[in-house]
Design an enzyme around this catalytic site. Sequence first.
Site, PDB file in Angstrom:
ATOM      1  N   ASP A  96     -10.428   5.021  -1.676  1.00  0.00           N
ATOM      2  CA  ASP A  96      -9.829   6.363  -1.585  1.00  0.00           C
ATOM      3  C   ASP A  96     -10.847   7.469  -1.827  1.00  0.00           C
ATOM      4  O   ASP A  96     -10.521   8.650  -1.692  1.00  0.00           O
ATOM      5  CB  ASP A  96      -8.677   6.519  -2.582  1.00  0.00           C
ATOM      6  CG  ASP A  96      -7.510   5.649  -2.206  1.00  0.00           C
ATOM      7  OD1 ASP A  96      -6.591   5.495  -3.033  1.00  0.00           O
ATOM      8  OD2 ASP A  96      -7.512   5.105  -1.087  1.00  0.00           O
TER       9      ASP A  96
ATOM     10  N   CYS B 270      -0.331   2.900   8.984  1.00  0.00           N
ATOM     11  CA  CYS B 270      -0.584   4.328   8.860  1.00  0.00           C
ATOM     12  C   CYS B 270      -1.969   4.586   9.457  1.00  0.00           C
ATOM     13  O   CYS B 270      -2.581   3.714  10.038  1.00  0.00           O
ATOM     14  CB  CYS B 270      -0.480   4.791   7.426  1.00  0.00           C
ATOM     15  SG  CYS B 270      -1.864   4.253   6.477  1.00  0.00           S
TER      16      CYS B 270
ATOM     17  N   ARG C 219      -1.829  -2.174   7.338  1.00  0.00           N
ATOM     18  CA  ARG C 219      -1.086  -2.173   6.073  1.00  0.00           C
ATOM     19  C   ARG C 219       0.003  -3.260   6.001  1.00  0.00           C
ATOM     20  O   ARG C 219       1.181  -2.967   5.919  1.00  0.00           O
ATOM     21  CB  ARG C 219      -0.488  -0.800   5.800  1.00  0.00           C
ATOM     22  CG  ARG C 219      -1.403   0.382   5.962  1.00  0.00           C
ATOM     23  CD  ARG C 219      -2.574   0.424   5.008  1.00  0.00           C
ATOM     24  NE  ARG C 219      -2.214   0.681   3.639  1.00  0.00           N
ATOM     25  CZ  ARG C 219      -2.014   1.891   3.127  1.00  0.00           C
ATOM     26  NH1 ARG C 219      -2.073   2.922   3.896  1.00  0.00           N
ATOM     27  NH2 ARG C 219      -1.744   2.025   1.844  1.00  0.00           N
TER      28      ARG C 219
ATOM     29  N   LYS D 247      -0.915  10.099  -8.396  1.00  0.00           N
ATOM     30  CA  LYS D 247       0.121   9.840  -7.381  1.00  0.00           C
ATOM     31  C   LYS D 247       0.382   8.339  -7.281  1.00  0.00           C
ATOM     32  O   LYS D 247       1.511   7.893  -7.243  1.00  0.00           O
ATOM     33  CB  LYS D 247      -0.343  10.367  -6.033  1.00  0.00           C
ATOM     34  CG  LYS D 247       0.427   9.846  -4.830  1.00  0.00           C
ATOM     35  CD  LYS D 247      -0.084  10.376  -3.506  1.00  0.00           C
ATOM     36  CE  LYS D 247      -1.251   9.623  -2.941  1.00  0.00           C
ATOM     37  NZ  LYS D 247      -0.969   8.357  -2.264  1.00  0.00           N
ATOM     38  N   ASN D 248      -0.705   7.537  -7.278  1.00  0.00           N
ATOM     39  CA  ASN D 248      -0.549   6.106  -7.014  1.00  0.00           C
ATOM     40  C   ASN D 248      -0.062   5.301  -8.215  1.00  0.00           C
ATOM     41  O   ASN D 248       0.217   4.120  -8.093  1.00  0.00           O
ATOM     42  CB  ASN D 248      -1.857   5.526  -6.457  1.00  0.00           C
ATOM     43  CG  ASN D 248      -2.133   6.076  -5.060  1.00  0.00           C
ATOM     44  OD1 ASN D 248      -1.259   6.691  -4.436  1.00  0.00           O
ATOM     45  ND2 ASN D 248      -3.345   5.892  -4.586  1.00  0.00           N
TER      46      ASN D 248
ATOM     47  N   ARG E  18       0.150  15.765   0.653  1.00  0.00           N
ATOM     48  CA  ARG E  18       0.867  14.567   0.186  1.00  0.00           C
ATOM     49  C   ARG E  18       0.283  14.080  -1.133  1.00  0.00           C
ATOM     50  O   ARG E  18       0.962  13.423  -1.918  1.00  0.00           O
ATOM     51  CB  ARG E  18       0.738  13.441   1.219  1.00  0.00           C
ATOM     52  CG  ARG E  18       1.458  13.686   2.512  1.00  0.00           C
ATOM     53  CD  ARG E  18       1.355  12.519   3.446  1.00  0.00           C
ATOM     54  NE  ARG E  18       1.785  11.286   2.802  1.00  0.00           N
ATOM     55  CZ  ARG E  18       1.797  10.104   3.416  1.00  0.00           C
ATOM     56  NH1 ARG E  18       1.377  10.008   4.661  1.00  0.00           N
ATOM     57  NH2 ARG E  18       2.211   9.021   2.787  1.00  0.00           N
TER      58      ARG E  18
HETATM   59  C1  EPZ Z   1      -2.765   1.431  -2.536  1.00  0.00           C
HETATM   60  O1  EPZ Z   1      -2.321   1.075  -1.240  1.00  0.00           O
HETATM   61  C2  EPZ Z   1      -2.920   2.937  -2.506  1.00  0.00           C
HETATM   62  N1  EPZ Z   1      -1.652   3.551  -2.186  1.00  0.00           N
HETATM   63  C3  EPZ Z   1      -3.967   3.342  -1.477  1.00  0.00           C
HETATM   64  O2  EPZ Z   1      -4.160   4.754  -1.611  1.00  0.00           O
HETATM   65  C4  EPZ Z   1      -5.282   2.643  -1.818  1.00  0.00           C
HETATM   66  O3  EPZ Z   1      -6.226   2.948  -0.811  1.00  0.00           O
HETATM   67  C5  EPZ Z   1      -5.069   1.120  -1.884  1.00  0.00           C
HETATM   68  O4  EPZ Z   1      -4.027   0.823  -2.841  1.00  0.00           O
HETATM   69  C6  EPZ Z   1      -6.334   0.390  -2.315  1.00  0.00           C
HETATM   70  O5  EPZ Z   1      -6.740   0.860  -3.557  1.00  0.00           O
HETATM   71  C7  EPZ Z   1      -0.729   3.659  -3.172  1.00  0.00           C
HETATM   72  O6  EPZ Z   1      -0.948   3.222  -4.284  1.00  0.00           O
HETATM   73  C8  EPZ Z   1       0.559   4.353  -2.806  1.00  0.00           C
HETATM   74  P1  EPZ Z   1      -3.510  -2.697  -1.048  1.00  0.00           P
HETATM   75  P2  EPZ Z   1      -1.796  -0.437  -0.967  1.00  0.00           P
HETATM   76  O7  EPZ Z   1      -2.272  -3.486  -0.949  1.00  0.00           O
HETATM   77  O8  EPZ Z   1      -1.173  -0.956  -2.174  1.00  0.00           O
HETATM   78  C9  EPZ Z   1      -4.379  -5.826   2.409  1.00  0.00           C
HETATM   79  C10 EPZ Z   1      -4.265   6.984  -0.933  1.00  0.00           C
HETATM   80  O9  EPZ Z   1      -5.097   7.574  -0.229  1.00  0.00           O
HETATM   81  N2  EPZ Z   1      -3.017  -6.306   2.164  1.00  0.00           N
HETATM   82  O10 EPZ Z   1      -4.311  -2.727  -2.301  1.00  0.00           O
HETATM   83  O11 EPZ Z   1      -1.023  -0.427   0.305  1.00  0.00           O
HETATM   84  C11 EPZ Z   1      -4.425  -4.424   3.015  1.00  0.00           C
HETATM   85  O12 EPZ Z   1      -4.312  -4.506   4.434  1.00  0.00           O
HETATM   86  C12 EPZ Z   1      -3.780   5.599  -0.523  1.00  0.00           C
HETATM   87  O13 EPZ Z   1      -3.776   7.432  -2.004  1.00  0.00           O
HETATM   88  C13 EPZ Z   1      -2.583  -7.468   2.814  1.00  0.00           C
HETATM   89  O14 EPZ Z   1      -3.315  -8.077   3.585  1.00  0.00           O
HETATM   90  O15 EPZ Z   1      -3.193  -1.174  -0.713  1.00  0.00           O
HETATM   91  C14 EPZ Z   1      -5.774  -3.917   2.565  1.00  0.00           C
HETATM   92  O16 EPZ Z   1      -6.754  -4.421   3.445  1.00  0.00           O
HETATM   93  C15 EPZ Z   1      -4.360   5.163   0.808  1.00  0.00           C
HETATM   94  N3  EPZ Z   1      -1.321  -7.916   2.577  1.00  0.00           N
HETATM   95  C16 EPZ Z   1      -5.973  -4.572   1.193  1.00  0.00           C
HETATM   96  O17 EPZ Z   1      -5.027  -5.656   1.149  1.00  0.00           O
HETATM   97  C17 EPZ Z   1      -0.473  -7.269   1.703  1.00  0.00           C
HETATM   98  O18 EPZ Z   1       0.673  -7.741   1.522  1.00  0.00           O
HETATM   99  C18 EPZ Z   1      -5.713  -3.662   0.011  1.00  0.00           C
HETATM  100  O19 EPZ Z   1      -4.442  -3.066   0.209  1.00  0.00           O
HETATM  101  C19 EPZ Z   1      -0.926  -6.096   1.062  1.00  0.00           C
HETATM  102  C20 EPZ Z   1      -2.205  -5.629   1.299  1.00  0.00           C
END
Ligand code: EPZ
Length: 431
Positions: A306, A117, A122, A22-23, A398
Amino acid sequence: MEQYVIKGGIPLVGEVDIAGAKNAALPILSAAIMSNETVTLENLPDVNDINVLIESIEKIGAHVERVDRHTVKINGSTISDCAVDYESIKKIRASYYLLGALLGKYNRAEVPLPGGCNIGSRPIDQHLKGFRAIGAEVSISHGTIIAKAERGMRGAHIFMDVVSVGATINIMMAASRALGRTIIENAAKEPHVVDAANFLNSMGADIRGAGTDVIRIRGVEKFHGCTYSIVPDMIEAGTYMMAAAATKGDVVVRNVIPKHLEAVTAKLIEIGCEVEEGDDSIRVVASRRLMRTHVKTLPYPGFPTDMQPQMGAVLAVARGTSIVTESIFENRFKYVDELSRMGANIKVEGNTAIIDGVSGLTGARVSSPDLRAGAALVIAGLAAEGFTTVDDIVYIKRGYEDFDKKLQSLGAEIREVASERELRKFELSVG
Ligand code: EPZ
């Protein structure tokens, strides 16, 4: 009122085929609109998030043809609007990938700010930092991100303050069409980042280093069409591996890349599972009560956030006291209260859960707080004595294709029910 009802206590045995990730599919579907030729995507998972994004892509005017359940053809030449509507982003956060795709192709994009979420706030500051670095003017007005680069975009050297999967991919998409060279340092290394880079390259992009923490991109003028197959979903695979462990089963997950699951496999072996890796499969056998361990979630190749709730469900019935530390998101222990209703003994302090393993769980009525927590509650129900009803399974659907059917094929007594009557009928039928 969709629910899963489960009669627990049955070891899962058999083989299960893993769907596309999915991701990886979410950014790749978004990037597909960057070509004005036809892009064919195969091995798409048939899950709600994917189908909602495909609708959003159609809404902005791209031509979409659903070839079959797992294959779609997309042609972005008919796009008439660079603005994504609020309904789309409200349904799935990952619509924000359309920002990088539209900005990269048209030098402008308007996407509503994705909300938080259930697992945390996020933020998307790193996405916007990257777009600004390559020359886009980014403003936020009335809850919508407006990004534009009238004079086009130019490559830049970007150092990410946070390792972010979404920001790495979004910036990579926009920069793949920016003039000159972009370097992204402190990049995320997840397999879905690599898959997104491989897909962009199959359309004619020039991206090197994906999967390491330095990604180098040389912008190109345009993209051609291609056919691409999505990488297998390591989190779906890991979820079935955890279900095998929790039920003392013997399960083979097929159509996977074992290397992607190294951190998960290592933990399962540490707590007492036998794990056999094939070329594209992994077998998990749990013949005795599992043992405690310490887990800390980290960016890839560390233990995936995850997989944290699913691991928590397994450790809830392991021998000894385990410690689970969630270092990525600030609110990813919402499943703990639900597990406690099944007899688990878990205390959450800040971003750490202290899990005193109990000898067994008892079935109860629980509800899914989010996607992976919902999967964890199903795992707990499969291991518990008696009947468990899991509410709010819309979250689970989802991200998991045919979750109940795949578990049934492994011997689980699980049904999706839509009414009390159906629920009673199932309970009577399995006794
Ligand atoms: C992706 O989310 C995945 N979603 C998430 O999977 C997964 O948990 C996450 O990566 C980490 O592996 C999709 O790919 C659709 P991040 P993403 O940006 O990209 C902080 C699932 O269950 N951050 O890697 O949103 C953030 O708050 C979902 O399938 C900032 O501070 O995650 C977090 O603490 C849940 N500023 C950390 O980075 C930003 O601009 C990692 O988030 C972006 C992120």
